[in-house]
Every structure is written in structure tokens, then in C-alpha cells.
Design a protein around this motif. Structure first.
Motif, short mmCIF file in Angstrom:
data_model
loop_
_atom_site.label_atom_id
_atom_site.label_comp_id
_atom_site.label_asym_id
_atom_site.label_seq_id
_atom_site.Cartn_x
_atom_site.Cartn_y
_atom_site.Cartn_z
N LEU A 1 19.64 -19.56 5.18
CA LEU A 1 18.68 -18.52 4.83
C LEU A 1 19.08 -17.24 5.55
CD1 LEU A 1 15.37 -20.58 5.04
CD2 LEU A 1 16.22 -19.41 3.00
N ALA A 2 20.10 -16.60 5.02
CA ALA A 2 20.62 -15.38 5.64
C ALA A 2 21.38 -14.59 4.59
CB ALA A 2 21.54 -15.73 6.81
N PRO A 3 21.49 -13.28 4.78
CA PRO A 3 22.28 -12.47 3.85
C PRO A 3 23.76 -12.83 3.90
CG PRO A 3 20.81 -11.10 5.18
CD PRO A 3 20.80 -12.46 5.78
N HIS A 4 24.50 -12.33 2.91
CA HIS A 4 25.94 -12.51 2.86
C HIS A 4 26.59 -11.79 4.05
CE1 HIS A 4 30.09 -11.85 1.43
NE2 HIS A 4 29.90 -12.94 0.69
N GLU A 5 27.78 -12.26 4.43
CA GLU A 5 28.47 -11.68 5.58
C GLU A 5 28.76 -10.19 5.41
OE1 GLU A 5 29.34 -16.10 5.77
OE2 GLU A 5 28.76 -14.59 4.30
N ALA A 6 29.00 -9.73 4.19
CA ALA A 6 29.23 -8.30 3.96
C ALA A 6 27.96 -7.50 4.25
CB ALA A 6 29.70 -8.05 2.53
N PHE A 7 26.81 -8.05 3.92
CA PHE A 7 25.53 -7.42 4.24
C PHE A 7 25.35 -7.39 5.76
CE2 PHE A 7 21.04 -7.11 5.01
CZ PHE A 7 20.46 -6.50 3.91
N LEU A 8 25.66 -8.52 6.42
CA LEU A 8 25.53 -8.58 7.88
C LEU A 8 26.40 -7.54 8.56
CD1 LEU A 8 25.55 -12.45 8.50
CD2 LEU A 8 23.57 -10.93 8.31
N ALA A 9 27.60 -7.31 8.03
CA ALA A 9 28.51 -6.36 8.64
C ALA A 9 27.94 -4.95 8.62
CB ALA A 9 29.86 -6.39 7.92
N ILE A 10 27.28 -4.58 7.52
CA ILE A 10 26.67 -3.25 7.43
C ILE A 10 25.46 -3.15 8.35
CG2 ILE A 10 25.45 -1.65 5.91
CD1 ILE A 10 27.21 -2.72 3.62
N ALA A 11 24.57 -4.14 8.25
CA ALA A 11 23.32 -4.08 9.00
C ALA A 11 23.53 -4.24 10.50
CB ALA A 11 22.36 -5.15 8.48
N SER A 12 24.66 -4.81 10.91
CA SER A 12 24.94 -4.99 12.34
C SER A 12 25.50 -3.73 12.98
CB SER A 12 25.94 -6.14 12.53
OG SER A 12 25.40 -7.36 12.06
N ASP A 13 25.76 -2.71 12.18
CA ASP A 13 26.30 -1.45 12.67
C ASP A 13 25.31 -0.35 12.29
OD1 ASP A 13 27.62 1.04 12.82
OD2 ASP A 13 29.57 0.14 12.45
#
Length: 277
Positions: A51-63
Motif C-alpha cells: 500500500l504505497a505509491p510507485h517508486e517514481a512517485f516516491l522519488a519526486i515526493a521525497s525531494d
């Protein structure tokens, strides 16, 4: 609830082993230094459902700077600002007061109010942005293949000091503001999904919980509202929201992730709030 001992250095191995036998895995971890992304990727690579966004989404939101760039490009209002390298001072003439925060962090790491041109630099890469007056609000959005379901906004409370501490949240019952906050949260998540999908087509569907932090201004037309950041993981508002809902938030999250629909609205129990004091 079963407690499972984890040997030092074997956390991800244990997580993978447990996830293989689970219907869904909900990972509670900060996005700082790729901690969340590494665990999400490991479980998915092992065949688990997260239950988490895709890794590409995580990369944006983590920055935080990448998030702001993504939102601004989609026409979502954000505070004016720029990124700072480690030990770099804010540019001369930057309007004060301003806000500085660590660029890649979670939980308010490095958050500070800059009131003077003579401010200490940060050892971490950071972002400096205009201070925006208004009500700090967080909106949790439950996401799945059928769409986005914003939960009721929570008004956030912070200590009144130059390095604010997050103190907790409470339901925000301003009806016009509630609708503005929900719409703004949907726009922000949608913009991030589209930006992630431009990097990897598989990121076109987002799953799980995404938190959107924003400032809502005094004007009812929303022209003063600004989105501050995207939190691509469970946030502390889960505590208040879970207590305030008649239905299980986790069960609803799973139903939405499985495409079994969701609710377009949620109802509060009266008098619910939570504090981190």
C-alpha cells in the motif's frame, strides 16, 4: 497483534518474508535517504503487494524541491523559493520572514523560520521559501485504480518558535475551506502521479495513503492557498483520522487499492483530536 523480533541488519529480509504471506503490506517508514523506497522496492521485487505509491512517485515526493517543481509545472500554487546546497546561505534580498527546510527529509526535519539576513547555514541540502500566512492543513488522500478519495482535512498545530515543532492535529470544520483543501489535495496528488508516469509508465496508478500539507489563506476563492509538500507514506494524522471514522481506515484503504470503490465523503465522530505533546 503479533510482535516479531528482528535481528540487526536483517530488517528488510524479515519484511520480505512476512510480506510474501500477507495480502497487503503497509510500510511505515520515513522517505529520508531512500529508506521508504528501499523497503517498498524490496517487497514488490519479492512479489508482495504494498500500500504505497510507485517508486517514481516516491522519488519526486521525497525531494521537496522536485515536488515543488512538479506542482508548479502543473499549475498548482506553491510558495516561491529555491533550493540551497549544503552550507549555502539564502540569496541576498530574499524576502523575510522565510521558511527553510531540509530538501530530502520527513517529519519537519530542518524546519526553521528565518527572520534575519544573518542566519546560520544548514549542513544539509535544503529549500528556502516565502513564508505563507494562513491555516496549516493536512489532507490524507486514499488512492487506488478507481481514483482518489481525500479524507477530512486536519488543522495542524505547531509550536510558536523559530524552529517549530509539530504538536498534533484536530478536525477542521470550516466547510468552504474543507472543500478547497480536498480539491487542492487531489490536484497535488494528480500532478505528482502524472509527473511520475512521465518517468515510468507504471507509475500512472498510485496506491495507498498520500498526505498533502498546505496553507489555506483567508480568501474564500482560494487565491492565497499554497501546497507545501507531499508525504508519500502514512502520516501521524492517521491517529486522529482513525479515531474519527466509524469504519476502519486501513480496510477502506485496502478496498480502494483493490479497486473495490471508496467513499466520496467521510463523517466525523464529534470532538476528536490528537496531540504529540
Amino acid at each position: 497483534m503479533r510482535r516479531l523480533p528482528v535481528r540487526r541488519g536483517r530488517e528488510i529480509d524479515t519484511l520480505i518474508a512476512e510480506a510474501r504471506g500477507a495480502d497487503w503490506t503497509l510500510i511505515v517508514a520515513p522517505e529520508t535517504d531512500g529508506i521508504l523506497a528501499a523497503r517498498v522496492s524490496a517487497v514488490r521485487a519479492a512479489g508482495g503487494r504494498v500500500l504505497a505509491p510507485h517508486e517514481a512517485f516516491l522519488a519526486i515526493a521525497s525531494d521537496k524541491q522536485a515536488t515543488i517543481d512538479c506542482l508548479a509545472a502543473a499549475g498548482v500554487a506553491v510558495p516561491a523559493g529555491r533550493s540551497l546546497a549544503p552550507l549555502e546561505a539564502p540569496p541576498a534580498g530574499f524576502r523575510l520572514p522565510a521558511v527553510r527546510k531540509h530538501r530530502g527529509s520527513a517529519g519537519g526535519d530542518g524546519l526553521g523560520i528565518l527572520r534575519s539576513a544573518n542566519v546560520a547555514t544548514s549542513r544539509a541540502a535544503s529549500r528556502v521559501e516565502s513564508f505563507v500566512a494562513g491555516t496549516p492543513v493536512g489532507v490524507a488522500v486514499l488512492c487506488g485504480p478507481g481514483g482518489l478519495w481525500p479524507m477530512p482535512p486536519m488543522r495542524q498545530r505547531f509550536s510558536e518558535e523559530d524552529f517549530p515543532r509539530y504538536l498534533g492535529s484536530e478536525p477542521w470544520n470550516d466547510r468552504p475551506g474543507t472543500e478547497r483543501a480536498r480539491r487542492l489535495a487531489e490536484r497535488a496528488v494528480t500532478a505528482t502521479v502524472r509527473a511520475a508516469a512521465s518517468r515510468d509508465a507504471a507509475a500512472g496508478t498510485v496506491l495507498g495513503w498520500v498526505g498533502v500539507d498546505m496553507i489555506l489563506g483567508a480568501r474564500d476563492d482560494g487565491v492565497e492557498d499554497r501546497v507545501l509538500e507531499i508525504n508519500p507514506r502514512l502520516t501521524t494524522s492517521f491517529l486522529g483520522l482513525s479515531a474519527a471514522q466509524e469504519e476502519s481506515v486501513v480496510a477502506t484503504m485496502i478496498a480502494i487499492a483493490e479497486g473495490r470503490g471508496g467513499r466520496s465523503g467521510f463523517d466525523w465522530k464529534p470532538g476528536i483530536a490528537f496531540s504529540l505533546d
